[in-house]
Design a protein around this motif. Structure first.
Motif, PDB file in Angstrom:
ATOM      1  N   THR A 260       0.837  -1.207   0.000  1.00  0.00           N
ATOM      2  CA  THR A 260       0.000   0.000   0.000  1.00  0.00           C
ATOM      3  C   THR A 260       0.867   1.252   0.000  1.00  0.00           C
ATOM      4  O   THR A 260       0.654   2.181  -0.790  1.00  0.00           O
ATOM      5  N   ASP A 261       1.862   1.266   0.873  1.00  0.00           N
ATOM      6  CA  ASP A 261       2.754   2.435   0.934  1.00  0.00           C
ATOM      7  C   ASP A 261       3.552   2.588  -0.350  1.00  0.00           C
ATOM      8  O   ASP A 261       3.711   3.698  -0.873  1.00  0.00           O
ATOM      9  N   GLU A 262       4.056   1.466  -0.866  1.00  0.00           N
ATOM     10  CA  GLU A 262       4.869   1.523  -2.079  1.00  0.00           C
ATOM     11  C   GLU A 262       4.056   1.966  -3.290  1.00  0.00           C
ATOM     12  O   GLU A 262       4.548   2.692  -4.162  1.00  0.00           O
ATOM     13  N   MET A 263       2.792   1.539  -3.360  1.00  0.00           N
ATOM     14  CA  MET A 263       1.935   1.992  -4.464  1.00  0.00           C
ATOM     15  C   MET A 263       1.681   3.485  -4.365  1.00  0.00           C
ATOM     16  O   MET A 263       1.696   4.198  -5.377  1.00  0.00           O
ATOM     17  N   GLN A 264       1.456   3.971  -3.145  1.00  0.00           N
ATOM     18  CA  GLN A 264       1.228   5.405  -2.971  1.00  0.00           C
ATOM     19  C   GLN A 264       2.452   6.220  -3.355  1.00  0.00           C
ATOM     20  O   GLN A 264       2.342   7.342  -3.864  1.00  0.00           O
ATOM     21  N   GLU A 265       3.629   5.649  -3.123  1.00  0.00           N
ATOM     22  CA  GLU A 265       4.873   6.336  -3.475  1.00  0.00           C
ATOM     23  C   GLU A 265       5.188   6.230  -4.966  1.00  0.00           C
ATOM     24  O   GLU A 265       6.143   6.838  -5.448  1.00  0.00           O
ATOM     25  N   GLY A 266       4.406   5.447  -5.698  1.00  0.00           N
ATOM     26  CA  GLY A 266       4.655   5.283  -7.132  1.00  0.00           C
ATOM     27  C   GLY A 266       5.767   4.313  -7.441  1.00  0.00           C
ATOM     28  O   GLY A 266       6.425   4.433  -8.494  1.00  0.00           O
ATOM     29  N   ASN A 267       5.972   3.324  -6.573  1.00  0.00           N
ATOM     30  CA  ASN A 267       7.081   2.384  -6.741  1.00  0.00           C
ATOM     31  C   ASN A 267       6.659   1.003  -7.218  1.00  0.00           C
ATOM     32  O   ASN A 267       7.523   0.127  -7.360  1.00  0.00           O
ATOM     33  N   ILE A 268       5.375   0.776  -7.443  1.00  0.00           N
ATOM     34  CA  ILE A 268       4.893  -0.530  -7.886  1.00  0.00           C
ATOM     35  C   ILE A 268       4.342  -0.406  -9.301  1.00  0.00           C
ATOM     36  O   ILE A 268       3.572   0.517  -9.602  1.00  0.00           O
ATOM     37  N   PHE A 269       4.732  -1.360 -10.148  1.00  0.00           N
ATOM     38  CA  PHE A 269       4.328  -1.323 -11.554  1.00  0.00           C
ATOM     39  C   PHE A 269       3.771  -2.676 -11.968  1.00  0.00           C
ATOM     40  O   PHE A 269       4.100  -3.714 -11.387  1.00  0.00           O
ATOM     41  N   LEU A 270       2.919  -2.644 -12.979  1.00  0.00           N
ATOM     42  CA  LEU A 270       2.217  -3.843 -13.426  1.00  0.00           C
ATOM     43  C   LEU A 270       2.405  -4.046 -14.923  1.00  0.00           C
ATOM     44  O   LEU A 270       2.347  -3.091 -15.708  1.00  0.00           O
ATOM     45  N   CYS A 271       2.618  -5.302 -15.308  1.00  0.00           N
ATOM     46  CA  CYS A 271       2.562  -5.702 -16.710  1.00  0.00           C
ATOM     47  C   CYS A 271       1.493  -6.779 -16.819  1.00  0.00           C
ATOM     48  O   CYS A 271       1.648  -7.869 -16.245  1.00  0.00           O
ATOM     49  N   ASP A 272       0.427  -6.457 -17.527  1.00  0.00           N
ATOM     50  CA  ASP A 272      -0.750  -7.328 -17.597  1.00  0.00           C
ATOM     51  C   ASP A 272      -0.931  -7.801 -19.042  1.00  0.00           C
ATOM     52  O   ASP A 272      -1.196  -7.001 -19.936  1.00  0.00           O
ATOM     53  N   TYR A 273      -0.809  -9.113 -19.242  1.00  0.00           N
ATOM     54  CA  TYR A 273      -0.943  -9.686 -20.586  1.00  0.00           C
ATOM     55  C   TYR A 273      -2.365 -10.201 -20.829  1.00  0.00           C
ATOM     56  O   TYR A 273      -2.558 -11.241 -21.454  1.00  0.00           O
ATOM     57  N   LYS A 274      -3.337  -9.449 -20.374  1.00  0.00           N
ATOM     58  CA  LYS A 274      -4.730  -9.879 -20.499  1.00  0.00           C
ATOM     59  C   LYS A 274      -5.155 -10.030 -21.954  1.00  0.00           C
ATOM     60  O   LYS A 274      -6.110 -10.754 -22.249  1.00  0.00           O
ATOM     61  N   SER A 275      -4.470  -9.368 -22.877  1.00  0.00           N
ATOM     62  CA  SER A 275      -4.827  -9.486 -24.299  1.00  0.00           C
ATOM     63  C   SER A 275      -4.641 -10.904 -24.818  1.00  0.00           C
ATOM     64  O   SER A 275      -5.215 -11.273 -25.845  1.00  0.00           O
ATOM     65  N   LEU A 276      -3.833 -11.720 -24.113  1.00  0.00           N
ATOM     66  CA  LEU A 276      -3.596 -13.102 -24.541  1.00  0.00           C
ATOM     67  C   LEU A 276      -4.554 -14.088 -23.890  1.00  0.00           C
ATOM     68  O   LEU A 276      -4.549 -15.274 -24.235  1.00  0.00           O
ATOM     69  N   ASP A 277      -5.364 -13.603 -22.961  1.00  0.00           N
ATOM     70  CA  ASP A 277      -6.250 -14.499 -22.219  1.00  0.00           C
ATOM     71  C   ASP A 277      -7.326 -15.083 -23.134  1.00  0.00           C
ATOM     72  O   ASP A 277      -7.975 -14.354 -23.892  1.00  0.00           O
ATOM     73  N   GLY A 278      -7.504 -16.381 -23.059  1.00  0.00           N
ATOM     74  CA  GLY A 278      -8.560 -17.044 -23.821  1.00  0.00           C
ATOM     75  C   GLY A 278      -8.227 -17.352 -25.259  1.00  0.00           C
ATOM     76  O   GLY A 278      -9.069 -17.883 -25.983  1.00  0.00           O
ATOM     77  N   LEU A 279      -7.012 -17.024 -25.717  1.00  0.00           N
ATOM     78  CA  LEU A 279      -6.642 -17.341 -27.096  1.00  0.00           C
ATOM     79  C   LEU A 279      -6.464 -18.845 -27.269  1.00  0.00           C
ATOM     80  O   LEU A 279      -6.136 -19.566 -26.322  1.00  0.00           O
ATOM     81  N   THR A 280      -6.683 -19.301 -28.488  1.00  0.00           N
ATOM     82  CA  THR A 280      -6.521 -20.723 -28.804  1.00  0.00           C
ATOM     83  C   THR A 280      -5.088 -20.974 -29.243  1.00  0.00           C
ATOM     84  O   THR A 280      -4.693 -20.579 -30.341  1.00  0.00           O
ATOM     85  N   PRO A 281      -4.270 -21.634 -28.413  1.00  0.00           N
ATOM     86  CA  PRO A 281      -2.863 -21.825 -28.783  1.00  0.00           C
ATOM     87  C   PRO A 281      -2.715 -22.673 -30.045  1.00  0.00           C
ATOM     88  O   PRO A 281      -3.550 -23.517 -30.362  1.00  0.00           O
ATOM     89  N   ASN A 282      -1.631 -22.451 -30.725  1.00  0.00           N
ATOM     90  CA  ASN A 282      -1.326 -23.139 -31.972  1.00  0.00           C
ATOM     91  C   ASN A 282      -0.927 -24.597 -31.710  1.00  0.00           C
ATOM     92  O   ASN A 282      -0.594 -24.989 -30.588  1.00  0.00           O
ATOM     93  N   THR A 283      -0.983 -25.398 -32.757  1.00  0.00           N
ATOM     94  CA  THR A 283      -0.469 -26.762 -32.735  1.00  0.00           C
ATOM     95  C   THR A 283       0.740 -26.820 -33.666  1.00  0.00           C
ATOM     96  O   THR A 283       0.650 -26.431 -34.831  1.00  0.00           O
ATOM     97  N   ILE A 284       1.887 -27.292 -33.137  1.00  0.00           N
ATOM     98  CA  ILE A 284       3.129 -27.353 -33.909  1.00  0.00           C
ATOM     99  C   ILE A 284       3.647 -28.780 -33.879  1.00  0.00           C
ATOM    100  O   ILE A 284       3.734 -29.393 -32.810  1.00  0.00           O
TER     101      ILE A 284
END
Length: 656
Positions: A260-284
């Motif tokens: 909580t303190d670190e987020m308020q200080e601007g020290n926590i960052f997020l990388c969210d790959y939600k755009s890949l959620d639910g995709l049908t993976p390839n078959t190789i």
């Protein structure tokens, strides 16, 4: 007989000259000449200014147009395209006629050019508003839209000859691809489906593009500090954002921080790959591949490093979806990061690189070439930023994203997932995210240290903006002039319809009502086609040539229980030898600079005729040189130099 003195200037651009036969036809309001062959040889060499005499039986009156025709010698293959910049004709009556060219002329192409004063009054304003082409100027049907069923940007239906690679460039492109594949073929890797026996065996096939970077990647790919650094200055600086609320259940005790303190200080960052959620993976090779949609939490440490502190590999919390921490076993934590790096490969390639630079650049180019004729200020400003874009995208559709291309055969995001991901990415794309000032602010990244993409990118945007503002303000003195220019309005409406599928929520304008709106959009177009593409393209092999840092696919599912992974698990999860080889060859091709590259700020010597535009261009080039010098000085003190937004290496257009 009467004689017309003809002077033809050829561009200083690399490969601009030709030794082919050139013919000219002079067209007057009363009569026209025949097509006259001009003596070739060195007359049309790069940078040449050559003089000819064209004789006619009688005067053809005032000239309004010329035709140029280039034809290769029968005993030789088609020569490279020719790039004349202007033709000046002096009539026997003493009148001088000027024909601006500044476009490539292909073999056996009959190209017509209108005298610069025809249908133009003497004022600057008339250049924009009072040409007779006006509202009735026809669309150029050489550039027709293909509208696929999928919800993705439209593209050119057929590639005109004028936009194809030159003969020499086509040879170079094929050689580069074959060189990359040939090196790996000789090492017995191309069709090898075996698992790597040892991670260090990749040393035998990996050769660095930029040793200062690629060697560092190979030595440090396992390190947390380098993992975090890549979100700022790797090939995908577009995902990271400041975190205001935890998106998955990470506790203070688990990371030894007060979140909580670190987020308020601007020290926590997020990388969210939600755009890949639910995709049908390839078959190789007949086997299902795995494609995760991770959540990554990072912490800015007191020593200004960005360190990963928690990773969840699927979007929804569950018992079989553990949260991984740096305190876990070596291979549990390393495997979690490998699945993240795999996800980043797909997000980068399909959204950040393909969609947001290549496909959008093609839309900008096709709309320009369809709707805005040569000689129009907008065409002059943007045409250099469309160079080879249409052909390189044609190649990408053929070799990379088609049903028989690289992604289908060697990437987890090939097949159904590719289209699903592109459609989802376009649906979430916004105008503000294409404008770096707004994008950085929206992601809360103004104060992140050591963010060279941001620092260099903001400066480049501002330099481009000042140049565009000066140019367009010169031609458009009032907002009404923009509103009343049907060609510019047709250009942006085509982009809105065919690039962004008429989605109002994107924020893309459907029309321009002010000069400022036009300046901002044109700046975005130039920045996207040059600086942004360089930032997300040029380093692909530097960062991804070492396969474990950017795996194109993963062959085993992620661990569902901690303590079950090992080095053997990692090797069986990473791509096999053949898939690794193809991935390396493609990244080598994509990031290989062409021998005829044209860099940001480089226009033809005669591209801008008037003194003020020439002064603006000179000032633009001067600012770019200053920034380049500053970047080079800064890079001397960096462990990993950041060169991709150095104006000396930023190409003018989305090309290879």
């Amino acid at each position: 007989m009467v004689d017309y003195e003809v002077t033809i200037s050829t561009s200083y651009h690399d490969n601009a000259g030709t030794s082919d036969n050139v013919f000219i036809k002079l067209m007057g309001f009363e009569k026209s000449s025949e097509h006259k062959k001009l003596e070739g040889g060195s007359s049309f060499a790069r940078g040449a200014v050559s003089h000819f005499t064209v004789s006619c039986p009688a005067s053809i009156g005032k000239l309004f147009q010329i035709q140029l025709y280039k034809q290769h010698f029968p005993e030789f293959p088609e020569d490279s395209k020719w790039l004349p910049t202007k033709v000046v004709v002096k009539s026997p009556e003493g009148d001088t006629y000027k024909f601006p060219i500044c476009r490539w002329i292909n073999d056996c192409e009959l190209a017509s050019f209108t005298e610069e004063r025809v249908n133009i009054k003497s004022t600057v304003e008339s250049e924009v508003n009072e040409r007779k082409w006006g509202k009735t100027y026809p669309v150029n049907d050489d550039y027709r839209w293909h509208e696929p069923e999928e919800e993705i940007p439209h593209h050119i239906k057929e590639l005109p000859d004028a936009d194809k690679f030159s003969f020499l460039k086509d040879i170079e492109f094929k050689y580069t691809l074959r060189f990359g594949l040939g090196q790996l073929f000789l090492k017995g890797l191309i069709d090898n489906k075996d698992t790597w026996d040892d991670i260090d065996d990749i040393n035998g096939v990996f050769w660095g593009k930029d040793p200062d970077i690629s060697d560092y990647v190979q030595e440090n790919w396992k390190e947390d500090a380098f993992f975090g650094y890549q979100y700022l200055n790797g090939v995908n600086p577009m995902l990271i954002r400041r975190c205001w609320a935890l998106p998955f259940p990470v506790t203070d005790d688990a990371v030894s921080l007060s979140l909580t303190d670190e987020m308020q200080e601007g020290n926590i960052f997020l990388c969210d790959y939600k755009s890949l959620d639910g995709l049908t993976p390839n078959t190789i090779h007949g086997k299902e591949q795995y494609l995760m949609a991770p959540l990554v939490l990072l912490h800015k440490t007191p020593d200004k490093k960005l360190m990963p502190i928690a990773i969840q590999l699927k979007q929804t919390p569950a018992e079989d979806n553990p949260i991984f921490y740096p305190t876990d076993s070596e291979y549990d934590w390393l495997m979690a990061k490998i699945f993240v790096r795999g996800a980043d490969f797909h997000e980068h390639q399909l959204n950040v690189h393909l969609l947001r630079t290549h496909l959008l650049a093609e839309v900008f180019a096709v709309s320009l070439l369809r709707n805005v004729p040569e000689g129009h200020p907008l065409h002059k400003l943007l045409v250099h930023h469309t160079r080879y874009t249409l052909h390189i995208n044609y190649k990408a559709r053929e070799l990379l994203i088609s049903g028989t291309g690289f992604f289908k055969h060697y990437a987890a995001s090939g097949g159904e997932a590719l289209i699903e991901h592109l459609e989802g990415s376009l649906a979430s794309l916004t105008y503000s995210s294409l404008c770096i000032h707004e994008d950085i602010a929206e992601r809360g990244l103004e104060a992140v240290p050591n963010f060279h993409y941001r620092d260099d990118g903001l400066k480049l945007w501002d330099i481009i903006y000042r140049f565009v503002q000066g140019m367009l303000s010169f031609y458009y003195r009032t907002d009404a002039m923009v509103q009343n220019d049907p060609l510019v309005q047709r250009w942006i409406l085509d982009i809105f319809k065919h690039g962004f599928l008429s989605q109002v929520g994107t924020g893309i304008p459907q029309s321009f009502t002010t000069v400022d709106e036009l300046v901002k959009f044109v700046t975005m177009v130039i920045f996207t086609c040059s600086a942004q593409h360089s930032a997300v393209n040029s380093g692909q092999y530097d960062y991804g040539g070492w396969m474990p840092n950017a795996p194109t696919t993963l062959r085993l599912p992620p661990p569902t229980t901690k303590g079950t992974t090992s080095e053997d698990t990692m090797l069986k999860t990473l791509p096999d030898k053949g898939t690794t080889a193809h991935g390396m060859a493609v990244l080598w091709l994509l990031s290989k600079r062409s021998s005829d590259s044209v860099f940001l700020g480089q226009y033809g010597n005669d591209h801008f005729k008037k003194e003020i535009p020439r002064q603006l261009l000179k000032a633009f080039q001067g600012e770019l040189q200053v920034l380049s010098a500053q970047i080079k000085i800064r890079n001397k003190n960096l462990e990993v130099p950041y060169t991709y937004l150095d104006p000396d290496v930023v190409e003018n257009s989305v090309s290879l």
